[in-house]
Motif scaffolding. Structure first.
Motif, PDB file in Angstrom:
ATOM      1  N   ALA A   1       0.248  17.388  -4.641  1.00 11.22           N
ATOM      2  CA  ALA A   1       0.546  16.147  -3.889  1.00 11.22           C
ATOM      3  C   ALA A   1      -0.675  15.782  -3.051  1.00 11.22           C
ATOM      4  N   ALA A   2      -0.934  14.482  -2.928  1.00  7.79           N
ATOM      5  CA  ALA A   2      -2.082  14.023  -2.141  1.00  7.79           C
ATOM      6  C   ALA A   2      -1.702  12.727  -1.442  1.00  7.79           C
ATOM      7  N   GLY A   3      -2.337  12.461  -0.313  1.00  8.84           N
ATOM      8  CA  GLY A   3      -2.121  11.186   0.382  1.00  8.84           C
ATOM      9  C   GLY A   3      -1.004  11.252   1.407  1.00  8.84           C
ATOM     10  N   ASP A   4      -0.451  10.093   1.718  1.00 11.35           N
ATOM     11  CA  ASP A   4       0.583   9.997   2.756  1.00 11.35           C
ATOM     12  C   ASP A   4       1.748  10.951   2.516  1.00 11.35           C
ATOM     13  N   VAL A   5       2.031  11.201   1.235  1.00 13.60           N
ATOM     14  CA  VAL A   5       3.229  11.965   0.892  1.00 13.60           C
ATOM     15  C   VAL A   5       3.042  13.478   1.058  1.00 13.60           C
TER      16      VAL A   5
ATOM     17  N   SER B   1       7.310   9.465   4.757  1.00  9.12           N
ATOM     18  CA  SER B   1       6.961   9.629   3.338  1.00  9.12           C
ATOM     19  C   SER B   1       8.177   9.387   2.452  1.00  9.12           C
ATOM     20  N   ASN B   2       7.914   8.786   1.293  1.00  5.18           N
ATOM     21  CA  ASN B   2       8.957   8.590   0.291  1.00  5.18           C
ATOM     22  C   ASN B   2       8.971   9.833  -0.609  1.00  5.18           C
ATOM     23  N   ILE B   3       9.878  10.752  -0.311  1.00  8.44           N
ATOM     24  CA  ILE B   3       9.823  12.070  -0.982  1.00  8.44           C
ATOM     25  C   ILE B   3      11.000  12.303  -1.935  1.00  8.44           C
ATOM     26  N   ASP B   4      11.695  11.218  -2.276  1.00  7.60           N
ATOM     27  CA  ASP B   4      12.883  11.380  -3.136  1.00  7.60           C
ATOM     28  C   ASP B   4      12.553  12.083  -4.449  1.00  7.60           C
ATOM     29  N   VAL B   5      11.444  11.667  -5.040  1.00 10.11           N
ATOM     30  CA  VAL B   5      11.108  12.229  -6.352  1.00 10.11           C
ATOM     31  C   VAL B   5      10.904  13.743  -6.247  1.00 10.11           C
ATOM     32  N   ALA B   6      10.332  14.199  -5.151  1.00  8.80           N
ATOM     33  CA  ALA B   6      10.102  15.640  -4.964  1.00  8.80           C
ATOM     34  C   ALA B   6      11.418  16.357  -4.697  1.00  8.80           C
TER      35      ALA B   6
ATOM     36  N   ILE C   1      -0.632  12.946   7.247  1.00  9.19           N
ATOM     37  CA  ILE C   1      -1.689  12.183   7.909  1.00  9.19           C
ATOM     38  C   ILE C   1      -1.424  10.677   7.955  1.00  9.19           C
ATOM     39  N   GLY C   2      -1.443  10.007   6.822  1.00  8.47           N
ATOM     40  CA  GLY C   2      -1.180   8.562   6.862  1.00  8.47           C
ATOM     41  C   GLY C   2      -2.406   7.717   7.105  1.00  8.47           C
ATOM     42  N   LEU C   3      -3.546   8.176   6.584  1.00 11.13           N
ATOM     43  CA  LEU C   3      -4.771   7.380   6.689  1.00 11.13           C
ATOM     44  C   LEU C   3      -5.378   7.193   5.301  1.00 11.13           C
ATOM     45  N   TRP C   4      -5.937   6.016   5.085  1.00  8.12           N
ATOM     46  CA  TRP C   4      -6.541   5.652   3.809  1.00  8.12           C
ATOM     47  C   TRP C   4      -7.649   6.626   3.404  1.00  8.12           C
ATOM     48  N   THR C   5      -8.581   6.871   4.329  1.00  8.97           N
ATOM     49  CA  THR C   5      -9.727   7.730   4.014  1.00  8.97           C
ATOM     50  C   THR C   5      -9.252   9.152   3.680  1.00  8.97           C
ATOM     51  N   ALA C   6      -8.288   9.653   4.453  1.00  7.80           N
ATOM     52  CA  ALA C   6      -7.770  11.003   4.211  1.00  7.80           C
ATOM     53  C   ALA C   6      -7.083  11.063   2.852  1.00  7.80           C
ATOM     54  N   SER C   7      -6.349  10.011   2.510  1.00  9.42           N
ATOM     55  CA  SER C   7      -5.629   9.987   1.237  1.00  9.42           C
ATOM     56  C   SER C   7      -6.608   9.992   0.070  1.00  9.42           C
ATOM     57  N   GLN C   8      -7.688   9.220   0.199  1.00  9.01           N
ATOM     58  CA  GLN C   8      -8.700   9.187  -0.868  1.00  9.01           C
ATOM     59  C   GLN C   8      -9.316  10.566  -1.071  1.00  9.01           C
TER      60      GLN C   8
ATOM     61  N   ALA D   1       9.601  -4.162   9.270  1.00  6.07           N
ATOM     62  CA  ALA D   1       8.531  -3.160   9.261  1.00  6.07           C
ATOM     63  C   ALA D   1       7.429  -3.806   8.439  1.00  6.07           C
ATOM     64  N   ILE D   2       6.191  -3.665   8.870  1.00  5.64           N
ATOM     65  CA  ILE D   2       5.107  -4.343   8.150  1.00  5.64           C
ATOM     66  C   ILE D   2       4.390  -3.351   7.250  1.00  5.64           C
ATOM     67  N   ARG D   3       4.658  -3.447   5.963  1.00  5.59           N
ATOM     68  CA  ARG D   3       3.984  -2.559   5.020  1.00  5.59           C
ATOM     69  C   ARG D   3       3.065  -3.325   4.079  1.00  5.59           C
ATOM     70  N   SER D   4       3.358  -4.612   3.899  1.00  2.00           N
ATOM     71  CA  SER D   4       2.587  -5.389   2.924  1.00  2.00           C
ATOM     72  C   SER D   4       2.355  -6.792   3.480  1.00  2.00           C
TER      73      SER D   4
HETATM   74  C1  LIG Z   1       0.332  -2.048   7.704  1.00  2.00           C
HETATM   75  C2  LIG Z   1      -0.505  -0.851   7.397  1.00  2.00           C
HETATM   76  C3  LIG Z   1      -1.767  -0.770   7.971  1.00  2.00           C
HETATM   77  C4  LIG Z   1      -2.573   0.340   7.692  1.00  2.00           C
HETATM   78  N1  LIG Z   1      -3.813   0.379   8.269  1.00  2.00           N
HETATM   79  C5  LIG Z   1      -4.615   1.421   8.018  1.00  2.00           C
HETATM   80  C6  LIG Z   1      -5.921   1.472   8.570  1.00  2.00           C
HETATM   81  O1  LIG Z   1      -6.364   0.570   9.290  1.00  2.00           O
HETATM   82  N2  LIG Z   1      -6.690   2.544   8.290  1.00  2.00           N
HETATM   83  C7  LIG Z   1      -6.243   3.565   7.482  1.00  2.00           C
HETATM   84  O2  LIG Z   1      -6.998   4.536   7.255  1.00  2.00           O
HETATM   85  N3  LIG Z   1      -5.007   3.547   6.944  1.00  2.00           N
HETATM   86  C8  LIG Z   1      -4.177   2.506   7.183  1.00  2.00           C
HETATM   87  N4  LIG Z   1      -2.913   2.479   6.639  1.00  2.00           N
HETATM   88  C9  LIG Z   1      -2.454   3.632   5.863  1.00  2.00           C
HETATM   89  C10 LIG Z   1      -2.944   3.593   4.399  1.00  2.00           C
HETATM   90  O3  LIG Z   1      -2.563   2.359   3.800  1.00  2.00           O
HETATM   91  C11 LIG Z   1      -2.319   4.762   3.663  1.00  2.00           C
HETATM   92  O4  LIG Z   1      -2.698   5.964   4.293  1.00  2.00           O
HETATM   93  C12 LIG Z   1      -2.744   4.853   2.200  1.00  2.00           C
HETATM   94  O5  LIG Z   1      -2.402   3.660   1.516  1.00  2.00           O
HETATM   95  C13 LIG Z   1      -2.063   6.051   1.531  1.00  2.00           C
HETATM   96  O6  LIG Z   1      -2.399   6.116   0.198  1.00  2.00           O
HETATM   97  P1  LIG Z   1      -1.423   6.818  -0.841  1.00  2.00           P
HETATM   98  O7  LIG Z   1      -2.047   6.645  -2.179  1.00  2.00           O
HETATM   99  O8  LIG Z   1      -1.119   8.199  -0.367  1.00  2.00           O
HETATM  100  O9  LIG Z   1      -0.029   6.048  -0.743  1.00  2.00           O
HETATM  101  P2  LIG Z   1       0.284   4.509  -1.066  1.00  2.00           P
HETATM  102  O10 LIG Z   1      -0.888   3.607  -0.814  1.00  2.00           O
HETATM  103  O11 LIG Z   1       1.572   4.239  -0.373  1.00  2.00           O
HETATM  104  O12 LIG Z   1       0.519   4.539  -2.629  1.00  2.00           O
HETATM  105  C14 LIG Z   1       1.628   5.194  -3.225  1.00  2.00           C
HETATM  106  C15 LIG Z   1       2.026   4.415  -4.466  1.00  2.00           C
HETATM  107  O13 LIG Z   1       3.001   5.162  -5.189  1.00  2.00           O
HETATM  108  C16 LIG Z   1       4.051   4.308  -5.601  1.00  2.00           C
HETATM  109  N5  LIG Z   1       5.255   5.139  -5.766  1.00  2.00           N
HETATM  110  C17 LIG Z   1       6.067   5.675  -4.814  1.00  2.00           C
HETATM  111  N6  LIG Z   1       7.050   6.411  -5.368  1.00  2.00           N
HETATM  112  C18 LIG Z   1       6.876   6.352  -6.716  1.00  2.00           C
HETATM  113  C19 LIG Z   1       7.567   6.882  -7.835  1.00  2.00           C
HETATM  114  N7  LIG Z   1       8.672   7.636  -7.687  1.00  2.00           N
HETATM  115  N8  LIG Z   1       7.080   6.605  -9.064  1.00  2.00           N
HETATM  116  C20 LIG Z   1       5.967   5.846  -9.220  1.00  2.00           C
HETATM  117  N9  LIG Z   1       5.290   5.284  -8.198  1.00  2.00           N
HETATM  118  C21 LIG Z   1       5.721   5.538  -6.960  1.00  2.00           C
HETATM  119  C22 LIG Z   1       4.170   3.307  -4.466  1.00  2.00           C
HETATM  120  O14 LIG Z   1       4.785   2.129  -4.888  1.00  2.00           O
HETATM  121  C23 LIG Z   1       2.675   3.082  -4.115  1.00  2.00           C
HETATM  122  O15 LIG Z   1       2.090   2.068  -4.889  1.00  2.00           O
HETATM  123  C24 LIG Z   1      -2.098   1.383   6.872  1.00  2.00           C
HETATM  124  C25 LIG Z   1      -0.824   1.283   6.302  1.00  2.00           C
HETATM  125  C26 LIG Z   1      -0.030   0.183   6.568  1.00  2.00           C
HETATM  126  C27 LIG Z   1       1.331   0.112   5.939  1.00  2.00           C
END
Ligand SMILES: Cc1cc2nc3c(=O)[nH]c(=O)nc-3n(C[C@H](O)[C@H](O)[C@H](O)COP(=O)(O)OP(=O)(O)OC[C@H]3O[C@@H](n4cnc5c(N)ncnc54)[C@H](O)[C@@H]3O)c2cc1C
Length: 271
Positions: free
Chosen positions: A151-155, A119-124, A163-170, A3-6
């Motif tokens: 809660a905000a962002g992907d989670v 979403s990584n929801i274990d903590v919740a 949602i799962g989008l960068w702009t939405a999370s911000q 899976a490509i996350r990083s």
């Molecule tokens: C390959 C890939 C491509 C993408 N491309 C796009 C794109 O083109 N356009 C777009 O809009 N979005 C894209 N996204 C989605 C975007 O990256 C996410 O929507 C955004 O990063 C979500 O932000 P976030 O802060 O909610 O979560 P994240 O960026 O996942 O940040 C959450 C942070 O919390 C940390 N964390 C988790 N659990 C705990 C815990 N228990 N204690 C402490 N820390 C914890 C994690 O390690 C992580 O650093 C892409 C994602 C991936 C994986």
């Protein structure tokens, strides 16, 4: 299995497939197709498996999806739609293929999963917060259980959607932060639009393009296709194929209710 996350995931993948041939990508959404295109450029035989009847079902109507599929096949990217992956086949601790829900087996040297965000929801869960696919919050991004937990962002899951989008999370982060310090703002679900650029295939899509009572207005000029979708007198969606320069017009028509006649796209479509 990948899976490509990083960036590290990507480097590991490229390293692993250096001397491999067959890659199966599970999931024919935008990221799956972009990955397929890149993997093809690495010289791999690529097969995309999509469980829905057609590719990009949220972005395209069936007709354009079939055109996209043919375009991908012409580029040497193989596809199978309407097929669910049931099992990853492993031999000697290495992936050797997949088994589909119809019982058929396909060989593979590597498998990439591109099937959405989990979403990584274990903590919740461990804290007895309500969870479903994400952490359940209201439109103010606050959890029901505790006035001091947001809660905000992907989670975050608002109602039925994550949602799962960068702009939405911000945006959610800003709203949750402000609300935690006394404001009363609500997060509004973003308007869906997306662009796909794979070699000569260029597609832009916004809003809805299917469902009961949705009618289509279509204009074809050479390779270019312009579509708008209407429901109950209102424009609810649009798709541009090949010539995608009128994206802003589609967004204005679909999301702001601008009359197509007042846009360059409307003129292109002689509306
Ligand atoms: C390959 C890939 C491509 C993408 N491309 C796009 C794109 O083109 N356009 C777009 O809009 N979005 C894209 N996204 C989605 C975007 O990256 C996410 O929507 C955004 O990063 C979500 O932000 P976030 O802060 O909610 O979560 P994240 O960026 O996942 O940040 C959450 C942070 O919390 C940390 N964390 C988790 N659990 C705990 C815990 N228990 N204690 C402490 N820390 C914890 C994690 O390690 C992580 O650093 C892409 C994602 C991936 C994986």
């Amino acid at each position: 299995m990948f899976a490509i996350r990083s960036v590290d995931d990507l480097i590991n993948f490229k390293d692993y497939v250096k001397d491999k041939k067959k890659l199966i990508i599970v999931g024919g959404g935008i990221l799956g197709l972009e990955a397929a295109n890149s993997a093809k450029k690495l010289g791999l035989d690529v097969l995309v498996i999509e469980s829905f009847d057609y590719l990009l079902s949220r972005q395209l109507d069936k007709n354009l999806s079939q055109k996209l599929e043919k375009g991908l096949n012409d580029m040497g990217i193989n596809t199978q739609t309407g097929k669910s992956t049931e099992e990853i086949l492993v031999d000697n601790n290495k992936v050797v293929g997949i088994k589909l829900s119809d019982g058929s087996k396909i060989d593979a040297d590597a498998i990439m999963i591109q099937a959405g965000v989990r979403s990584n929801i274990d903590v919740a869960k461990n804290s007895n917060l309500k969870t479903d696919r994400g952490i359940l919050v209201g439109e103010d991004l606050k959890t029901e259980e505790d006035d001091n937990i947001y809660a905000a962002g992907d989670v975050a899951q608002i109602g039925n959607f994550t949602i799962g989008l960068w702009t939405a999370s911000q945006e959610m982060g800003k709203i949750a932060g402000a609300n935690m310090t006394g404001s009363h703002n609500e997060y509004e679900k973003p308007k869906p639009f997306s662009t796909l650029n794979l070699g000569d295939i260029k597609v832009f899509s916004a809003g809805a393009n299917s469902g009961d009572g949705v009618e289509e207005l279509k204009v074809e000029k050479g390779d270019n296709i312009y579509k708008l979708f209407k429901k109950e007198g209102k424009f609810v969606g649009g798709i541009l194929w090949s010539d995608i320069k009128h994206q802003t017009d589609v967004k204005k028509i679909v999301f702001e209710g601008v009359d197509p006649k007042d846009t360059k796209l409307g003129k292109e479509m002689s509306l």
